[in-house]
Design an enzyme around this catalytic site. Structure first.
Site, PDB file in Angstrom:
ATOM      1  N   LEU A  96       0.822  -1.220   0.000  1.00 31.31           N
ATOM      2  CA  LEU A  96       0.000   0.000   0.000  1.00 31.31           C
ATOM      3  C   LEU A  96       0.854   1.267   0.000  1.00 31.31           C
ATOM      4  O   LEU A  96       0.390   2.322  -0.424  1.00 31.31           O
ATOM      5  CB  LEU A  96      -0.953  -0.003   1.197  1.00 31.31           C
ATOM      6  CG  LEU A  96      -2.036  -1.083   1.171  1.00 31.31           C
ATOM      7  CD1 LEU A  96      -2.897  -1.006   2.427  1.00 31.31           C
ATOM      8  CD2 LEU A  96      -2.905  -0.959  -0.074  1.00 31.31           C
ATOM      9  N   HIS A 137       6.132 -10.087   4.802  1.00 31.50           N
ATOM     10  CA  HIS A 137       6.162  -8.753   4.186  1.00 31.50           C
ATOM     11  C   HIS A 137       5.897  -7.670   5.246  1.00 31.50           C
ATOM     12  O   HIS A 137       6.627  -6.681   5.326  1.00 31.50           O
ATOM     13  CB  HIS A 137       5.114  -8.672   3.060  1.00 31.50           C
ATOM     14  CG  HIS A 137       4.968  -7.309   2.440  1.00 31.50           C
ATOM     15  ND1 HIS A 137       5.320  -7.034   1.140  1.00 31.50           N
ATOM     16  CD2 HIS A 137       4.509  -6.133   2.962  1.00 31.50           C
ATOM     17  CE1 HIS A 137       5.089  -5.748   0.891  1.00 31.50           C
ATOM     18  NE2 HIS A 137       4.579  -5.185   1.980  1.00 31.50           N
ATOM     19  N   HIS A 141       8.302  -4.405   7.417  1.00 30.09           N
ATOM     20  CA  HIS A 141       7.997  -2.989   7.663  1.00 30.09           C
ATOM     21  C   HIS A 141       8.448  -2.546   9.053  1.00 30.09           C
ATOM     22  O   HIS A 141       8.848  -1.406   9.249  1.00 30.09           O
ATOM     23  CB  HIS A 141       6.490  -2.731   7.540  1.00 30.09           C
ATOM     24  CG  HIS A 141       6.025  -2.521   6.131  1.00 30.09           C
ATOM     25  ND1 HIS A 141       6.373  -1.428   5.369  1.00 30.09           N
ATOM     26  CD2 HIS A 141       5.222  -3.269   5.343  1.00 30.09           C
ATOM     27  CE1 HIS A 141       5.797  -1.508   4.182  1.00 30.09           C
ATOM     28  NE2 HIS A 141       5.092  -2.624   4.138  1.00 30.09           N
TER      29      HIS A 141
HETATM   30 CO    CO Z   1       3.998  -3.252   2.507  1.00 33.29          CO
END
Ligand code: CO
Length: 179
Positions: A96, A137, A141
């Site tokens: 995103l 994933h 972050h």
């Molecule tokens: Co991401």
């Protein structure tokens, strides 16, 4: 009248995305409200996962739903990957924080994760397949590791214009804000 969403997505190359996140220490109503708002943002943006730094929070919180079914909502607090295992596969990932950008990323199929629930209970659980990929994933972050770091040089090159556009938009927004 619908209320505007509480959180907006932090877009690349905002330096917030590069900062390591800090552990959550209070398992209270505020944490529950943050997680609920993160789920709301994730769904509104049609994402399968969201990490707190993507809404500007330096906290170790992930939300995900790998199927879109209501019962598959999963919130992980203070998650850590204990073990990665299984065959490594490639899959075209998006993020995103990188709208319109996709790239193939190689990851092991399974992961064993230790995390805390919203109530502060510690859980150890194994994940596989797409759900495992989403967790890996999102976990990236929390350490400031991004899709652009994981994709192949060929995919980076293929997406070059889109990356340049994000950098351009970010600089324009800064200039407009007078920073
Ligand atoms: Co991401």
């Amino acid at each position: 009248m619908t209320e505007p969403l509480e959180y907006q997505i932090t877009l690349y190359p905002d330096p917030l995305l590069r900062k390591p996140s800090e552990p959550v220490t209070a398992f209270d109503d505020e944490l529950a409200a943050v997680v609920a708002a993160m789920f709301e943002r994730m769904r509104a943006s049609k994402g399968v996962g969201l990490a707190a730094p993507q809404v500007g929070l330096k906290r170790r919180i992930l939300v995900l739903n790998h199927t879109g079914e209501e019962g598959d909502d999963l919130a992980l607090v203070n998650s850590e990957i204990l073990e990665l295992a299984g065959p490594r596969t490639t899959y075209e990932e998006g993020c995103l924080s990188f709208p319109g950008i996709y790239g193939e990323v190689l990851r092991p199929d399974r992961c064993k994760v230790r995390y805390q629930t919203l109530a502060g209970e510690t859980v150890e659980r194994e994940f596989e397949g797409f759900q495992s990929r989403v967790i890996q994933h999102e976990q990236d972050h929390l350490e400031g590791v991004l899709l652009i770091d994981r994709m192949s040089p060929a995919d980076k090159l293929r997406n070059k214009i889109a990356f340049d556009n994000l950098v351009y938009d970010y600089k324009q927004a800064l200039a407009k804000a007078g920073r």
